[in-house]
Design an enzyme around this catalytic site. Structure first.
Site, PDB file in Angstrom:
ATOM      1  N   TYR A  52       0.961  -1.078   0.338  1.00 49.36           N
ATOM      2  CA  TYR A  52      -0.167   0.001  -0.140  1.00 49.36           C
ATOM      3  C   TYR A  52       0.436   0.692   0.071  1.00 49.36           C
ATOM      4  O   TYR A  52       2.149   1.381   0.378  1.00 49.36           O
ATOM      5  CB  TYR A  52      -0.786   0.119   0.808  1.00 49.36           C
ATOM      6  CG  TYR A  52      -2.194  -0.454   0.422  1.00 49.36           C
ATOM      7  CD1 TYR A  52      -2.691   0.430  -0.215  1.00 49.36           C
ATOM      8  CD2 TYR A  52      -2.539  -1.332   1.340  1.00 49.36           C
ATOM      9  CE1 TYR A  52      -4.630  -0.032  -0.036  1.00 49.36           C
ATOM     10  CE2 TYR A  52      -3.693  -1.678   1.149  1.00 49.36           C
ATOM     11  CZ  TYR A  52      -4.830  -0.940   0.215  1.00 49.36           C
ATOM     12  OH  TYR A  52      -6.572  -1.086  -0.059  1.00 49.36           O
ATOM     13  N   GLU A  54      -1.071   4.877  -0.216  1.00 45.11           N
ATOM     14  CA  GLU A  54      -1.600   5.463  -0.216  1.00 45.11           C
ATOM     15  C   GLU A  54      -0.543   7.077  -0.889  1.00 45.11           C
ATOM     16  O   GLU A  54       0.088   7.431   0.382  1.00 45.11           O
ATOM     17  CB  GLU A  54      -2.126   5.978   0.651  1.00 45.11           C
ATOM     18  CG  GLU A  54      -3.608   4.963   0.303  1.00 45.11           C
ATOM     19  CD  GLU A  54      -4.642   4.886   0.748  1.00 45.11           C
ATOM     20  OE1 GLU A  54      -5.043   5.424   1.835  1.00 45.11           O
ATOM     21  OE2 GLU A  54      -5.445   3.281   0.650  1.00 45.11           O
ATOM     22  N   ASP A 198      -8.104  13.959 -24.617  1.00 46.49           N
ATOM     23  CA  ASP A 198      -8.026  12.607 -23.909  1.00 46.49           C
ATOM     24  C   ASP A 198      -7.493  11.959 -25.457  1.00 46.49           C
ATOM     25  O   ASP A 198      -7.606  11.478 -26.521  1.00 46.49           O
ATOM     26  CB  ASP A 198      -9.611  12.101 -24.011  1.00 46.49           C
ATOM     27  CG  ASP A 198      -9.798  10.400 -23.531  1.00 46.49           C
ATOM     28  OD1 ASP A 198      -8.708  10.420 -23.783  1.00 46.49           O
ATOM     29  OD2 ASP A 198     -10.254   9.435 -22.936  1.00 46.49           O
ATOM     30  N   THR A 224      -4.803   6.434 -21.151  1.00 40.69           N
ATOM     31  CA  THR A 224      -4.293   5.671 -20.904  1.00 40.69           C
ATOM     32  C   THR A 224      -3.023   5.130 -22.120  1.00 40.69           C
ATOM     33  O   THR A 224      -2.405   4.840 -22.195  1.00 40.69           O
ATOM     34  CB  THR A 224      -5.445   4.132 -21.055  1.00 40.69           C
ATOM     35  OG1 THR A 224      -5.518   4.244 -23.031  1.00 40.69           O
ATOM     36  CG2 THR A 224      -6.767   4.682 -21.465  1.00 40.69           C
ATOM     37  N   LYS A 227      -2.782   1.021 -24.407  1.00 36.31           N
ATOM     38  CA  LYS A 227      -3.385   0.807 -26.302  1.00 36.31           C
ATOM     39  C   LYS A 227      -2.251   1.063 -27.478  1.00 36.31           C
ATOM     40  O   LYS A 227      -1.035  -0.091 -27.185  1.00 36.31           O
ATOM     41  CB  LYS A 227      -4.107   1.541 -26.299  1.00 36.31           C
ATOM     42  CG  LYS A 227      -5.797   1.764 -25.548  1.00 36.31           C
ATOM     43  CD  LYS A 227      -6.177   2.994 -25.824  1.00 36.31           C
ATOM     44  CE  LYS A 227      -8.312   2.468 -25.185  1.00 36.31           C
ATOM     45  NZ  LYS A 227      -8.192   2.783 -23.914  1.00 36.31           N
ATOM     46  N   ARG A 233      -2.132  -2.277 -18.637  1.00 32.59           N
ATOM     47  CA  ARG A 233      -3.183  -1.695 -18.108  1.00 32.59           C
ATOM     48  C   ARG A 233      -3.038  -0.261 -17.461  1.00 32.59           C
ATOM     49  O   ARG A 233      -2.556  -0.584 -15.937  1.00 32.59           O
ATOM     50  CB  ARG A 233      -4.782  -2.798 -17.591  1.00 32.59           C
ATOM     51  CG  ARG A 233      -4.477  -3.818 -18.709  1.00 32.59           C
ATOM     52  CD  ARG A 233      -5.581  -4.525 -18.716  1.00 32.59           C
ATOM     53  NE  ARG A 233      -6.933  -3.550 -19.737  1.00 32.59           N
ATOM     54  CZ  ARG A 233      -7.436  -3.339 -20.750  1.00 32.59           C
ATOM     55  NH1 ARG A 233      -6.328  -4.347 -22.000  1.00 32.59           N
ATOM     56  NH2 ARG A 233      -7.764  -2.790 -21.544  1.00 32.59           N
TER      57      ARG A 233
HETATM   58  N1  DSN Z   1     -12.561   0.907 -24.352  1.00 35.30           N
HETATM   59  C1  DSN Z   1     -11.487   1.993 -25.336  1.00 35.30           C
HETATM   60  C2  DSN Z   1     -11.737   1.664 -27.286  1.00 35.30           C
HETATM   61  O1  DSN Z   1     -11.980   0.069 -26.634  1.00 35.30           O
HETATM   62  O2  DSN Z   1     -11.538   2.320 -27.282  1.00 35.30           O
HETATM   63  C3  DSN Z   1     -12.061   3.081 -24.791  1.00 35.30           C
HETATM   64  O3  DSN Z   1     -11.990   2.725 -23.666  1.00 35.30           O
END
Ligand code: DSN
Length: 417
Positions: A52, A54, A198, A224, A227, A233
């Protein structure tokens, strides 16, 4: 405590093994997914998960955090260097939490956000009415032009003038064209709004220098990390120094408790990988591959939304070729042939989000495994043949074998076999 996973839980090992085979033998074309490296996965499955922590480096609510501080600081410094930003918070567990934290930091419930509607390519957290964002904020939505299927900045400026948003969100999950961030800044300035980019889908492209850079123009940027950025993740928030405290307080203690240091350390590894020359080559190839895949699909008679792609993804409008075939059915038929895509609404879709008239395809994963332009032509032809023969199971099975053969020439995770 020292037993191997196979001894403790053969059932879960068998499930993971099945998915390894699926990931190896299929053409994975979902544009928001990628294969994280062995290095990323090694640290993610490490003892750093046991702690932990925090708070933030140097000011934790738990003792024993000195090495957590080192790991998190390394992730922050690497992200700052990679994107050239003033401040980074690497703690958001996922993209939704990152966007939620930005709204929490900069807005009050009821404030107006101007963002892209989900049905035109935005994200749930951009104000969809089934999401917290649509529930707690007043949403004004922009979409794409009916003719060009691109965002029309004059329309965005008009909507901004009409709704006077406190925050404008630029970013999408299913938009195949570049964003002109300088133009978005002008619109935000014209109404005194914060500008949030974003970049979850395009972060890797930006880091690789093959998409315009939002950093000089945006107050805050969320992404994120799993991707196109090809990390574990998770998510992060980048911002100008003046918003650092507000953003940090919104993430913790505003919305989250303990950070996941194992995935934060894995993010540090991914940022290191993304700063190496190979990463730029990978991102450039991802875009080249998408252009070839798109061109061949068009040649094969499909209509793509906006006529093609500038980035890693494309949206196929099935109605132009097969009036009765929904995106949902098409995605299932393609899965029968070993090709994994997802159903997606197309702008002005007449079908519902669970059915859709389109599918979304992208090249990040097949590019990670080493496929190049010649393979894109084969992939486009497999898709075409599978959809043409969608009612013929034997042909789909035969395509699946050919897909598997192609995939076997581009192996993944050999050390796991
Ligand atoms: N779930 C994602 C996507 O597939 O584009 C977006 O967060």
């Amino acid at each position: 405590m020292n037993k191997l996973l196979g001894e403790v839980d053969p059932q879960i090992v068998a499930i993971a093994a099945k998915d390894l085979t699926r990931q190896q033998d299929s053409l994975m074309l979902i544009p928001s997914e990628n294969y994280a490296s062995r290095a990323v996965m090694e640290i993610q499955g490490s003892i750093l998960a046991n702690k932990y922590a925090e708070g933030y480096p140097g000011e934790r609510y738990y003792n024993g955090c000195q090495f957590m501080d080192e790991a998190e600081s390394l992730a922050i410094e690497r992200a700052k260097a990679l994107f050239g930003v003033e401040h980074v918070n690497v703690q958001p567990h996922a993209g939704s939490q990152a966007n939620m934290a930005v709204y929490h930091a900069l807005l009050e419930p009821g404030d107006t956000i101007l963002a892209m509607s989900l049905s035109h390519g935005g994200h749930l957290t951009h104000g969809d009415n089934v999401n917290f964002s649509g529930r707690y904020y007043n949403i004004a939505a922009y979409g794409v032009d009916a003719e060009t299927e691109r965002i029309d900045m004059e329309v965005v400026a008009r909507l901004a003038a009409e709704h006077r948003p406190k925050l404008i969100v630029v970013g999408a999950t299913a938009y195949p064209r570049h964003f002109d961030f300088a133009a978005w800044r002008q619109v935000a300035d014209s109404v005194g709004a914060y500008l949030l980019a974003d970049i979850a889908h395009i972060a890797g492209l930006i880091a690789g220098g093959v998409h315009p850079d939002p950093v000089p123009y945006c107050d805050v940027i969320t992404t994120t990390t799993h991707k196109t950025l090809r990390g574990p993740r998770g998510a992060m928030i980048m911002c100008k120094a003046e918003y650092a405290d507000k953003i940090d307080r919104a993430v913790f203690p505003g919305l989250q408790g303990g950070p996941f240091l194992h995935t934060i350390a894995a993010r540090a590894v991914a940022f290191k990988e993304a700063s190496e020359p190979d990463f730029k080559i990978y991102q450039a190839q991802t875009v080249k591959n998408a252009k070839v895949l798109a061109a061949r699909l068009i040649e094969n008679g499909f209509r793509l939304v906006s006529g093609g792609t500038d980035n890693h993804l494309m949206l196929m409008d099935l109605t132009s070729k097969y009036e009765k075939l929904s995106g949902r059915q098409a995605a299932d038929h393609l899965e029968d042939a070993g090709i994994i895509v997802n159903k997606n609404t197309i702008p002005f879709d007449k079908r519902k989000p669970r059915t859709t008239s389109g599918i979304r395809l992208g090249t990040p994963m097949i590019t990670t495994r080493g496929m190049k332009e010649p393979e894109m032509v084969l992939v486009a032809n497999f898709i075409t043949e599978a959809l043409e023969n969608r009612q013929k199971s034997a042909i789909k099975r035969q395509i699946r074998e050919r897909v598997k053969d192609l995939c076997s020439q581009f192996p993944i995770y050999e050390y796991l076999k």
